[in-house]
Each structure stands twice: as C-alpha cells, then as structure tokens.
Design a protein around this motif. Structure first.
Motif, PDB file in Angstrom:
ATOM      1  N   ASN A  96       0.801  -1.137  -0.323  1.00 53.36           N
ATOM      2  CA  ASN A  96      -0.095  -0.550   0.061  1.00 53.36           C
ATOM      3  C   ASN A  96       1.314   1.147  -0.720  1.00 53.36           C
ATOM      4  OD1 ASN A  96      -2.850   0.653  -0.168  1.00 53.36           O
ATOM      5  ND2 ASN A  96      -2.514   1.608   2.329  1.00 53.36           N
ATOM      6  N   GLN A  97       1.983   0.983   0.874  1.00 60.18           N
ATOM      7  CA  GLN A  97       2.924   2.359   1.034  1.00 60.18           C
ATOM      8  C   GLN A  97       3.494   2.717  -0.498  1.00 60.18           C
ATOM      9  OE1 GLN A  97       3.179   4.413   3.856  1.00 60.18           O
ATOM     10  NE2 GLN A  97       4.279   5.404   1.683  1.00 60.18           N
ATOM     11  N   SER A  98       4.138   1.597  -1.149  1.00 62.75           N
ATOM     12  CA  SER A  98       4.556   2.013  -2.800  1.00 62.75           C
ATOM     13  C   SER A  98       3.671   1.784  -3.996  1.00 62.75           C
ATOM     14  CB  SER A  98       4.635   0.543  -3.056  1.00 62.75           C
ATOM     15  OG  SER A  98       3.885  -1.003  -3.469  1.00 62.75           O
ATOM     16  N   CYS A  99       2.440   2.675  -3.350  1.00 61.41           N
ATOM     17  CA  CYS A  99       1.599   3.193  -4.876  1.00 61.41           C
ATOM     18  C   CYS A  99       0.951   4.603  -4.497  1.00 61.41           C
ATOM     19  CB  CYS A  99      -0.056   2.741  -4.597  1.00 61.41           C
ATOM     20  SG  CYS A  99      -1.366   2.452  -3.027  1.00 61.41           S
ATOM     21  N   ALA A 100       2.428   5.196  -3.010  1.00 66.34           N
ATOM     22  CA  ALA A 100       2.270   6.831  -3.171  1.00 66.34           C
ATOM     23  C   ALA A 100       2.768   7.134  -4.562  1.00 66.34           C
ATOM     24  CB  ALA A 100       2.957   6.867  -2.144  1.00 66.34           C
ATOM     25  N   ASN A 101       2.360   8.895  -4.132  1.00 64.68           N
ATOM     26  CA  ASN A 101       2.870   9.525  -5.580  1.00 64.68           C
ATOM     27  C   ASN A 101       4.292  10.020  -5.502  1.00 64.68           C
ATOM     28  OD1 ASN A 101       2.203  10.616  -8.468  1.00 64.68           O
ATOM     29  ND2 ASN A 101       1.495  12.137  -7.708  1.00 64.68           N
ATOM     30  N   TYR A 102       5.436   9.156  -5.139  1.00 64.73           N
ATOM     31  CA  TYR A 102       6.662   8.639  -5.529  1.00 64.73           C
ATOM     32  C   TYR A 102       7.203   9.471  -6.817  1.00 64.73           C
ATOM     33  CZ  TYR A 102       6.681   6.570  -0.741  1.00 64.73           C
ATOM     34  OH  TYR A 102       6.311   6.070   0.372  1.00 64.73           O
ATOM     35  N   GLU A 108      10.568   3.152  -4.662  1.00 59.81           N
ATOM     36  CA  GLU A 108      10.284   3.025  -3.541  1.00 59.81           C
ATOM     37  C   GLU A 108      10.554   1.386  -2.339  1.00 59.81           C
ATOM     38  OE1 GLU A 108       7.046   4.576  -6.488  1.00 59.81           O
ATOM     39  OE2 GLU A 108       9.536   3.325  -7.026  1.00 59.81           O
ATOM     40  N   ALA A 112       9.424   2.351   0.737  1.00 54.60           N
ATOM     41  CA  ALA A 112       8.638   1.893   1.921  1.00 54.60           C
ATOM     42  C   ALA A 112       9.535   0.840   2.701  1.00 54.60           C
ATOM     43  CB  ALA A 112       7.875   1.020   0.916  1.00 54.60           C
ATOM     44  N   ASP A 187     -10.956   1.657  -0.711  1.00 56.69           N
ATOM     45  CA  ASP A 187      -9.940   1.450   0.108  1.00 56.69           C
ATOM     46  C   ASP A 187      -9.972  -0.033   0.327  1.00 56.69           C
ATOM     47  OD1 ASP A 187      -8.885   3.971  -0.696  1.00 56.69           O
ATOM     48  OD2 ASP A 187      -9.506   4.882   1.442  1.00 56.69           O
TER      49      ASP A 187
END
Length: 203
Positions: A96-102, A108, A112, A187
């Motif tokens: 889930n953290q890896s889908c943030a808009n980096y 990632e 993450a 979600d």
C-alpha cells in the motif's frame, strides 16, 4: 439502477462501478528498473493470466490524468523486463505504501523499506518476502485509449517462476499457505482465508 454508458457519465462514476463490482481482483506488485537504474515497484489490480501456452500475464494501466504513463510502464517500455510479485498478507502495508505518488527518482523499495533480492533471469529486483514471483519480459503493449483514465494493457511473457517451497504441497501452490490478498472497491481489500471447494462437474 441501470447506467446507460452510451450516454455521458463522469469517469469517476464509471471507475467506481467497474472496480466495485469486478471483485476480488488479484494484485500484481510489479518491480521494474528505470533507465537511470532506479528500482521501482507499484501495485496493479487489473491483472490476470492471458495465456498458458505460451505463458503470458496481462496487466492494465489506467492512465493517470496528469501524464500518459506511470513509472512502471515507462520503465517496462525502456527495459522490456519486470517482475510480478504476488502480495501475501504480510506485505500488505508495504504494498500500500508503494502506491504513493513518489517521483520517478525515488525507489519505492527504499521509501517503503521493502527488502529485495536479485532476480534469476531479469534485471529488475524482486521482493524477497513474496512467496510467488513471475519474472517477465515485455511481449506487447495494447493501447485501448490514450485519454485520461484510458487503458493500456501490458502483455508479459513469463520467463521464470519463483515459488517458495513453504507454499508448495504435492508440487502445487497451496492457497492456504500463500495467503494472497485481493482488491475490492475503494480502499477495501480481502483475504483468501475463508475458502470452500467445489468439484468441477463431469457430464
């Protein structure tokens, strides 16, 4: 309620009706390598098997509004390789953290805190904790629409499969041991712990 899609309907409404009803969806956690050597990883839930002979996976990108391609597709077009890591319960938070808009300059894996391991046949690294991993080469990208929220289907040739011995029973992947997760609408996610069996009928 009936939605007539031959008439105009806002994209967010179409999206929610598609992802809310087509469930559960498996998650392809795709690791790629940028042309600058940045290890990228991102989850995609528009994912399935496209062919067994030859072995081909299908993953679809829904185009973001602000740019045509996500980093995964850009990297795949450049390197022609990726790894599809299967997500089990213990990887959910990192996935889930890896889908943030980096930004594309940020890995990632680092952001993450995802432990990696070298892949066998492709250059992109794999998620060490993933119990099933499909090493792939790019077969084809089919552009359905280049518009915002349009789809681009990535067809991936499977060149190698890693399976942790801990999830193998009599040579087959045991779903109880794998504990994969699926995507629902919004979600929401689902576990694969509440299972039942039905024998295929014979005529």
């Amino acid at each position: 309620m009936f939605l007539d899609l031959t008439q105009s309907l806002e994209k967010p409404n179409i999206y929610s009706q598609l992802v809310g009803g087509i469930t559960p969806r498996p998650i392809a956690w795709i690791s790629t390598l940028s042309s600058d050597g940045v290890a990228n990883i991102a989850p995609y839930s528009f994912f399935t098997v496209a062919s067994v002979n030859p072995p081909v996976l299908s993953v679809t990108q829904v185009n973001p509004g602000e740019k045509r391609n996500k980093d995964t597709l850009n990297n795949l077009l450049a390197s022609k390789e990726c790894v599809v890591n299967i997500v089990s319960e213990q990887q959910v938070e990192q996935m889930n953290q890896s889908c943030a808009n980096y930004s594309s300059e940020v890995s990632e894996f680092d952001a993450a805190h995802i432990e990696s391991t070298a892949s066998r046949l492709v250059k992109p690294i794999s998620v060490k904790a993933s119990k099933v991993r499909y090493e792939c080469s790019l077969r084809e990208v089919i552009t359905i629409s280049e518009q915002s929220a349009g789809g681009q289907m990535m067809l991936l040739n499977v060149v190698g499969v890693y399976i942790d011995d801990a999830v193998l029973v009599d040579g087959y992947i045991d779903p109880v041991a794998l504990k994969s997760v699926g995507k629902l609408g919004g979600d929401e996610f689902t576990k694969t712990t509440d299972m039942f069996s039905l024998k295929r009928p014979t005529l």
